[in-house]
Design an enzyme around this catalytic site. Structure first.
Site, PDB file in Angstrom:
ATOM      1  N   ASN A  31     -57.043  -7.360   2.621  1.00 22.00           N
ATOM      2  CA  ASN A  31     -56.871  -6.348   1.583  1.00 22.00           C
ATOM      3  C   ASN A  31     -55.699  -6.715   0.677  1.00 22.00           C
ATOM      4  OD1 ASN A  31     -55.329  -5.706   3.938  1.00 22.00           O
ATOM      5  ND2 ASN A  31     -55.117  -3.583   3.310  1.00 22.00           N
ATOM      6  N   GLU A  41     -53.475  -4.822  -2.157  1.00 25.08           N
ATOM      7  CA  GLU A  41     -53.167  -3.556  -2.823  1.00 25.08           C
ATOM      8  C   GLU A  41     -52.421  -3.803  -4.128  1.00 25.08           C
ATOM      9  OE1 GLU A  41     -51.239  -1.120   0.137  1.00 25.08           O
ATOM     10  OE2 GLU A  41     -53.114  -0.882   1.247  1.00 25.08           O
ATOM     11  N   CYS A  73     -60.495  -4.062  -0.777  1.00 20.45           N
ATOM     12  CA  CYS A  73     -60.686  -4.118   0.668  1.00 20.45           C
ATOM     13  C   CYS A  73     -60.925  -5.562   1.119  1.00 20.45           C
ATOM     14  CB  CYS A  73     -61.906  -3.293   1.087  1.00 20.45           C
ATOM     15  SG  CYS A  73     -61.705  -1.531   0.922  1.00 20.45           S
ATOM     16  N   GLU A  97     -63.058  -6.683   3.244  1.00 16.86           N
ATOM     17  CA  GLU A  97     -64.489  -7.011   3.319  1.00 16.86           C
ATOM     18  C   GLU A  97     -64.996  -7.480   1.965  1.00 16.86           C
ATOM     19  OE1 GLU A  97     -62.973  -4.336   4.391  1.00 16.86           O
ATOM     20  OE2 GLU A  97     -63.900  -3.492   6.183  1.00 16.86           O
ATOM     21  N   CYS A 146     -65.203   1.004   4.672  1.00 16.13           N
ATOM     22  CA  CYS A 146     -65.336   2.165   3.794  1.00 16.13           C
ATOM     23  C   CYS A 146     -66.760   2.229   3.232  1.00 16.13           C
ATOM     24  CB  CYS A 146     -64.312   2.094   2.657  1.00 16.13           C
ATOM     25  SG  CYS A 146     -64.773   0.967   1.322  1.00 16.13           S
ATOM     26  N   CYS A 164     -67.745  -0.591   0.789  1.00 14.93           N
ATOM     27  CA  CYS A 164     -67.992  -1.894   1.436  1.00 14.93           C
ATOM     28  C   CYS A 164     -69.300  -1.873   2.223  1.00 14.93           C
ATOM     29  CB  CYS A 164     -66.822  -2.279   2.322  1.00 14.93           C
ATOM     30  SG  CYS A 164     -65.380  -2.792   1.351  1.00 14.93           S
TER      31      CYS A 164
HETATM   32  N1  THU Z   1     -59.118  -1.273   3.908  1.00 16.22           N
HETATM   33  C1  THU Z   1     -59.803  -2.435   4.039  1.00 16.22           C
HETATM   34  O1  THU Z   1     -59.374  -3.480   3.535  1.00 16.22           O
HETATM   35  N2  THU Z   1     -60.941  -2.419   4.760  1.00 16.22           N
HETATM   36  C2  THU Z   1     -61.425  -1.334   5.427  1.00 16.22           C
HETATM   37  O2  THU Z   1     -62.450  -1.429   6.081  1.00 16.22           O
HETATM   38  C3  THU Z   1     -60.736  -0.043   5.329  1.00 16.22           C
HETATM   39  C4  THU Z   1     -59.569   0.005   4.417  1.00 16.22           C
HETATM   40  C5  THU Z   1     -57.821  -1.301   3.216  1.00 16.22           C
HETATM   41  C6  THU Z   1     -57.768  -0.643   1.881  1.00 16.22           C
HETATM   42  C7  THU Z   1     -56.298  -0.328   1.771  1.00 16.22           C
HETATM   43  O3  THU Z   1     -55.619  -1.486   1.306  1.00 16.22           O
HETATM   44  C8  THU Z   1     -55.860  -0.074   3.180  1.00 16.22           C
HETATM   45  O4  THU Z   1     -56.866  -0.634   4.001  1.00 16.22           O
HETATM   46  C9  THU Z   1     -55.669   1.380   3.535  1.00 16.22           C
HETATM   47  O5  THU Z   1     -56.763   2.139   3.204  1.00 16.22           O
END
Ligand code: THU
Length: 131
Positions: free
Chosen positions: A45, A47, A56, A58, A89, A92
């Site tokens: 991920n 941000e 994300c 994925e 999520c 994804c």
């Molecule tokens: N996140 C992912 O990268 N994958 C997931 O399956 C769930 C959430 C990340 C998004 C964000 O950067 C952090 O986790 C918190 O939500």
């Protein structure tokens, strides 16, 4: 490749991906590794202070594979920094349905690894009209 060794490989690669995560806002790091047509792609991920732009893990891994021309994703491994099962999520899940419909989806925690198909994670899904 034997299934067990693929799972182990993906687990190790997802751990490496997790270390690259950029998650200063949530503090929640996610690592993904997938196998597509014999190649491994990793994602973490990423941000952004404009939070809607965060990506994300994925999504990063799947788009990396697609952009390298891969169209058959066989298996996906997901790991999170809190050691608990990290379920993808909704967005994804839709991406997996569209571009990795056959994939084995492995979700790893400190207590073991669970295996799913996208139909279990995204029942009653929206599918592209005409397909
Ligand atoms: N996140 C992912 O990268 N994958 C997931 O399956 C769930 C959430 C990340 C998004 C964000 O950067 C952090 O986790 C918190 O939500």
């Amino acid at each position: 490749m034997m299934q067990d060794s693929l799972v182990e490989l993906l687990y190790n690669e997802a751990q490496k991906a997790l270390e690259n995560a950029i998650a200063p806002y949530s503090g929640f790091k996610v690592g993904v590794a997938l196998q597509a047509e014999g190649e491994i792609y990793r994602g973490c991920n990423v941000e952004n202070p404009s939070l809607m732009m965060s990506e994300c893990a994925e999504r990063v891994a799947i788009l990396k594979a697609l952009s390298e021309g891969k169209r058959s994703i066989k298996a996906i491994m997901i790991i999170a920094s809190d050691g608990k099962y990290c379920y993808p999520c909704g967005g994804c899940r839709q991406l997996i349905l569209e571009f990795a419909p056959e994939a084995d989806i492995y979700i790893a925690s400190d207590n073991g690894i669970k295996k799913y198909k996208i139909e279990e994670l995204l029942p009653y899904s929206f599918r592209s009209p005409g397909r």
